[in-house]
Design an enzyme around this catalytic site. Structure first.
Site, short mmCIF file in Angstrom:
data_model
loop_
_atom_site.label_atom_id
_atom_site.label_comp_id
_atom_site.label_asym_id
_atom_site.label_seq_id
_atom_site.Cartn_x
_atom_site.Cartn_y
_atom_site.Cartn_z
N ALA A 142 0.81 -1.22 0.00
CA ALA A 142 0.00 0.00 0.00
C ALA A 142 0.85 1.27 0.00
O ALA A 142 1.99 1.25 -0.45
CB ALA A 142 -1.00 -0.02 1.16
N SER A 143 0.31 2.35 0.53
CA SER A 143 0.95 3.66 0.39
C SER A 143 2.29 3.77 1.09
O SER A 143 3.02 4.75 0.87
CB SER A 143 0.03 4.74 0.96
OG SER A 143 -1.24 4.62 0.38
N THR A 144 2.65 2.80 1.92
CA THR A 144 3.94 2.89 2.62
C THR A 144 5.09 2.99 1.63
O THR A 144 6.16 3.46 1.98
CB THR A 144 4.18 1.66 3.51
OG1 THR A 144 4.06 0.49 2.70
CG2 THR A 144 3.19 1.60 4.65
N VAL A 145 4.86 2.51 0.39
CA VAL A 145 5.98 2.47 -0.56
C VAL A 145 6.09 3.75 -1.38
O VAL A 145 6.99 3.87 -2.20
CB VAL A 145 5.83 1.28 -1.52
CG1 VAL A 145 5.91 -0.03 -0.75
CG2 VAL A 145 4.53 1.36 -2.28
#
Lengths: 353, 644
Positions: free
Chosen positions: B329-332
């Protein structure tokens, strides 16, 4: 043949005990024995002249295989003795137990006996090449057996006594050299162990001590079948192969030895008769070599198990568990049977006239 | 052949004489053998008989003590505890099966038919003096009962032994793993690797985690004792003792207090947390919830117990930190920004208009932003801070899957992180080839777009995610995450420290400032006015940086809205958060995943905050806590930020 049959039956009884009463092993050995018997009878149908003819080719193939072993052989238990052909693993040194006497006998039979100097030297070279190759593997036991088989041929062919005396002197002189440069450490160790097994009771001497205890405690009549404490309690190493004689002696005592040696003597006696009756030099030399090599096997195995010879891997003929040695031996017997049955229609007659 | 000078008479005479000489020699050989045997069996009979009865040597293996496993502060995580077990020494004179059945009844061992046939098999295959274990963990009552009846069973003995014990039970399972009984599979493996001889007498082998990975070091080398026994197998005296080489003690990088704290925070939530020191890759905590107690595996887990573990809906046997494949998800997003900057696809100051959705040219399919009305104008910093999806859809679209795949590979996605336990999944680093071989389908442009927000085909393990973020936190220096700190030889006290073997140049960029820019983006997530992690880190005594992530578990149809309350629990979003602190020189990086818990910023971020607080403020308050002379940086669209 009857004698062989008896000896093999005897073997099965001892093996059953030595293997820890394992039926599987027994069944495998019965199968092999049967196969070896069939092979022997098949070999006996081939007229002897074909053996003589094939000997040169077999010899060359054998030497090539030995060289291949040196180059590509499988290493098992620290020695390079096996050649892996994908499906089967073969041990070319075993092959020479048959081929060596064949080749030497065939070579010597081509000339008048006793052999001249040149012929003697040539025959020694024939013996020498495979022996050196087997020594390189290193396999001292087989090298000794193979060279002895070749040597007996030359001896029976009428080797001059001068040669023997000279050889003995040269051998004695060469001993220190062999000791220092040829023998591997473990082989030297075996000689030391033989001289004084108690010097290393937990290492190399262990086998000999245990085996002597087994034999000695057997006494005159033995402890009875399946009752040997040494063999049944796993104190003996390899009780079903090279050390099977210790099991036999522990359980059947001196009487067992006498029965076994009588069977052997019967077989050897029969072989001697075949040897003496053989019609041609090739057959004579070959039979003589097979017969006395057989005796030599017996002597070396029992001698090593009972502690008068160093431990080398020599199975007890017809008794030890294992396929290769048994098959080799049965081929030898097959050749002798062939010589015996084909002697009335000798193919060499016209030459000999 | 047939030469003129042949003399058949002479030949035959020579031949016969030679054969007779050989016969003579043969007779001599037989006589020698007979004399020797006569000497051994008749003359020395008494002597050898005595020796046979009383004096035989047997060699018994001495199992080395297994190495102890410690945490970084030398708290014992895996110990050797004394236990008593019943061992059967198979003897050909005594029926093994009868003995087993009788002892089973007498001591109430509850052996099943299967157990008995296994024991019989072992009694045949094991060497004579090593024995077969009928039961371990005998109770005192059982010991007493056996002691009274032992005369009936001369081939059974009670043996004191050391067994593995894991004092922290389910807290450390997924890290230390466990040892268990050597089974036939293990025997085959040991035999093929030539190690079987060294396991003579050993009953246990590492099956999981550290115990498995460092099995060779932990086990040590088996020694032997050579004893004299009589013909009944009783020991008379010891002749020689070859001491075993004890296994090496392992000091792990784990801090058990942090690990314990992680379990406390998790409660009933499913998920995992990884805490690493990004500067050297040391794993400070690695916890997967729910977990299970490894101790029953040591004594031999009963099938009912094992079935309960297998059927548990929480799947405790799975190590969610290294085996679970999740959409990152958006962590990357900050990781992808490094790619964008290095490939000149974006600049820090370039403005981008965040619409409510992103459309591929010539397509009507809407890739929606998480915020239904979009974000308006933004630069790179703000894109990370507010986690604007459209910015990254656009970035992924322009980068193309080949480039993305290449960068993800350099971050370590889709391959093993190199952590020193064997239980590790690869995750998926999607590419054209991967899709071809997996689904036999072409790669579409539409497949590339969701990769930009860490969704689509991309799956990662938590450990991979932590490793990739540690690389960013470290400004491009990758360190292999590892659990081993050092190995200690207990006899010599010789210490072997873990050595990093990570290649240095996996993630080279043209300007190191790119890393710094993305780090500032993450700083804003936690400290910025619109940051998604702002609430969770409010009032922190240190400056952290982080990134939230909320991963869809099921896709939502075009034109529909996500409504957690309407979804089944197992279809709710996974919450993720990655954070590190102190910002300038991070000492700890925490990656959290919570399965089906919803938003990363609301659920996962507080867990990360708690872990960092615990580590920096409670456990190691005297370490580096940030630069005392903070740096004021102006960025992007006119904001300023104080970097500490």
């Amino acid at each position: 043949m009857f004698g062989l049959f008896l000896a093999l039956c005897f073997s099965l009884f001892v093996l059953y005990s030595a293997s820890g009463q394992e039926a599987d092993m027994l069944i495998r050995q019965i199968t092999r024995t049967g196969a070896a018997f069939v092979l022997m009878i098949a070999v006996a149908q081939i007229p002897p002249k074909y053996f003589a003819k094939a000997s040169t080719y077999l010899y060359i193939i054998g030497v090539i295989l030995l060289v291949l072993v040196e180059l590509f052989g499988d290493i098992s238990k620290g020695a390079q003795r096996w050649l892996n052909l994908g499906i089967v693993r073969i041990q070319p040194s075993e092959f020479f137990k048959v081929v060596m006497p064949l080749s030497v006998a065939a070579f010597l039979a081509k000339t008048a006996l006793p052999p001249k100097l040149l012929h003697t030297i040539c025959s020694f070279i024939i013996v020498g090449i495979p022996t050196v190759l087997i020594l390189m593997q290193p396999d001292l036991g087989t090298a000794a057996l193979v060279s002895v088989a070749g040597f007996i041929c030359i001896f029976i062919a009428g080797l001059s006594w001068w040669w023997l005396i000279a050889g003995a002197i040269a051998g004695a002189a060469a001993l220190p050299v062999i000791w220092n440069f040829v023998l591997h450490d473990y082989q030297k160790q075996r000689v030391f162990t033989l001289l004084d097994p108690s010097s290393d009771p937990l290492g190399a001497g262990y086998h000999i001590i245990q085996s002597k205890i087994a034999i000695g405690s057997g006494g005159l009549y033995g402890k009875g079948w399946l009752q040997g404490s040494q063999s049944q309690l796993d104190f003996l190493p390899e009780p079903h192969t090279d050390f099977i004689f210790a099991v036999l002696s522990e359980e059947t005592g001196l009487v067992g030895f006498l029965i076994l040696i009588s069977l052997y003597c019967f077989i050897i006696g029969r072989c001697v008769v075949i040897t003496l009756n053989a019609r041609h030099n090739f057959e004579r030399i070959l039979c003589g070599s097979f017969t006395f090599t057989f005796m030599f096997y017996i002597f070396v195995n029992i001698g090593m198990v009972s502690g008068i010879l160093p431990v080398v891997g020599v199975p007890l003929p017809l008794i030890s568990y294992g396929g290769t040695a048994m098959i080799t031996l049965m081929i030898c017997f097959g050749i002798m049977m062939s010589i015996h049955t084909h002697k009335k229609v000798s193919f060499f007659k016209k030459d000999n006239k | 052949m047939g030469k003129q000078n042949r003399n058949e008479e002479l030949e035959l005479r020579v031949f016969r004489s030679r054969v007779f000489i050989c016969i003579g020699i043969s007779i001599l050989m037989v006589v020698i053998l007979f004399c020797n045997l006569y000497y051994l069996q008749i003359i020395s009979y008494q002597d050898y008989k005595t020796r046979s009865n009383e004096n035989s040597i047997k060699v018994m293996p001495v199992v080395p003590p297994r190495g102890i496993i410690y945490d970084r502060n030398l708290v014992v995580l895996a110990d050797n505890a004394p236990v008593y077990h019943l061992v059967l020494f198979p003897n050909k004179q005594i029926k093994t099966k009868d003995t087993i059945v009788e002892l089973d009844k007498l001591l109430e061992l509850n052996l099943s038919e299967k157990d008995i046939s296994r024991l019989l098999y072992e009694s045949k295959t094991r060497k004579r003096f090593s024995g077969v274990e009928l039961s371990n963990f005998l109770s005192e009552e059982q010991i007493a009962t056996f002691a009274v009846n032992s005369y009936k069973y001369p081939n059974a003995q009670i043996v004191a032994n050391l067994k593995r014990y894991y004092p922290f039970a389910d807290i450390t399972t997924h890290t230390t793993g466990y040892v268990s009984r050597i089974n036939q599979n293990d025997v085959k493996k040991l035999a093929s690797s030539g190690k079987l001889e060294n396991y003579e007498g050993s009953t246990e082998i590492g099956k999981l985690g550290i115990e498995k990975f460092y099995e060779d070091s932990l086990h040590g080398e088996t020694g032997s004792t050579k004893v004299e026994v009589n013909s009944h197998g009783q020991v008379i005296r010891t002749l020689n003792y070859e001491p075993p080489v004890p296994g090496k003690d392992l000091k792990l990088t784990i801090d058990i207090r942090l690990q314990y704290y992680a379990q406390e925070i998790f409660g009933h939530m499913k998920g995992a947390v990884v805490a690493i020191d990004p500067s050297n890759g040391e794993i400070l905590a690695m916890y997967s919830n729910p977990s299970y107690d490894p101790n029953p595996f040591v004594r031999g887990i009963r099938s009912g117990e094992y079935k309960r573990l297998l059927d548990n809906p929480g799947h405790p046997l799975i190590n969610r930190a290294t085996q679970g494949g999740y959409a990152p998800a958006s962590t990357v997003k900050p990781l992808l920004c490094v790619m964008g900057l290095n490939e000149k696809l974006i600049t820090t100051k370039g403005n981008f208009f965040g619409a409510p959705y992103f459309k591929l040219p010539g397509s009507t399919h809407q890739f929606r932003d998480w915020r239904a009305w979009g974000h308006g104008w933004m630069d790179l910093y703000r894109a990370i801070e507010i986690s604007a999806d459209t910015y990254f859809y656009d970035l992924a679209y322009r980068a193309g899957i080949n480039r993305i795949h290449d960068y993800l590979d350099r971050y370590g996605f889709g391959k093993k992180t190199g952590i020193d336990i064997s239980e590790e999944s690869l995750g998926i680093n999607p590419s054209r080839d991967w899709k071809k071989s997996r689904f036999n389908q072409q790669w579409h442009l539409g497949d590339t777009v969701p990769i930009g927000i860490g969704q689509g085909y991309w799956t990662s393990t938590l450990m991979q995610l932590a490793k990739a973020h540690a690389t960013l936190a470290n400004r491009g220096v990758t360190r292999t995450p590892h659990l081993l700190k050092e190995m200690v030889d207990p006899t010599t006290n010789e210490i072997t420290a873990y050595t990093q073997e990570e290649p240095e140049d996996t993630l080279k960029v043209t300007d190191p400032q790119y890393f710094e820019d993305c780090r500032i983006g993450m700083y804003l997530v936690v400290n910025g006015p619109e940051g998604t992690g702002r609430r969770a880190f409010f009032g922190a005594k240190y400056k952290a940086a982080g990134k939230s992530g909320t991963a869809q578990v099921v896709s939502i149809k075009q034109g529909e809205k996500y409504n957690a309350a309407k979804l089944k629990v197992e279809h709710r979003d996974n919450a993720l958060f990655v954070a590190y602190a102190p910002f300038k020189q991070p000492r700890i990086l925490v990656a959290v995943i919570l399965e089906n818990e919803g938003g990363g910023s609301t659920k996962a971020a507080p867990v990360a905050r708690a872990m960092i607080d615990k580590y920096l403020l409670d456990l190691y308050p005297n370490g580096y806590m940030g630069d005392p002379n903070p740096q004021v940086v102006k960025f992007g669209m006119g904001g300023t930020v104080v970097l500490q």
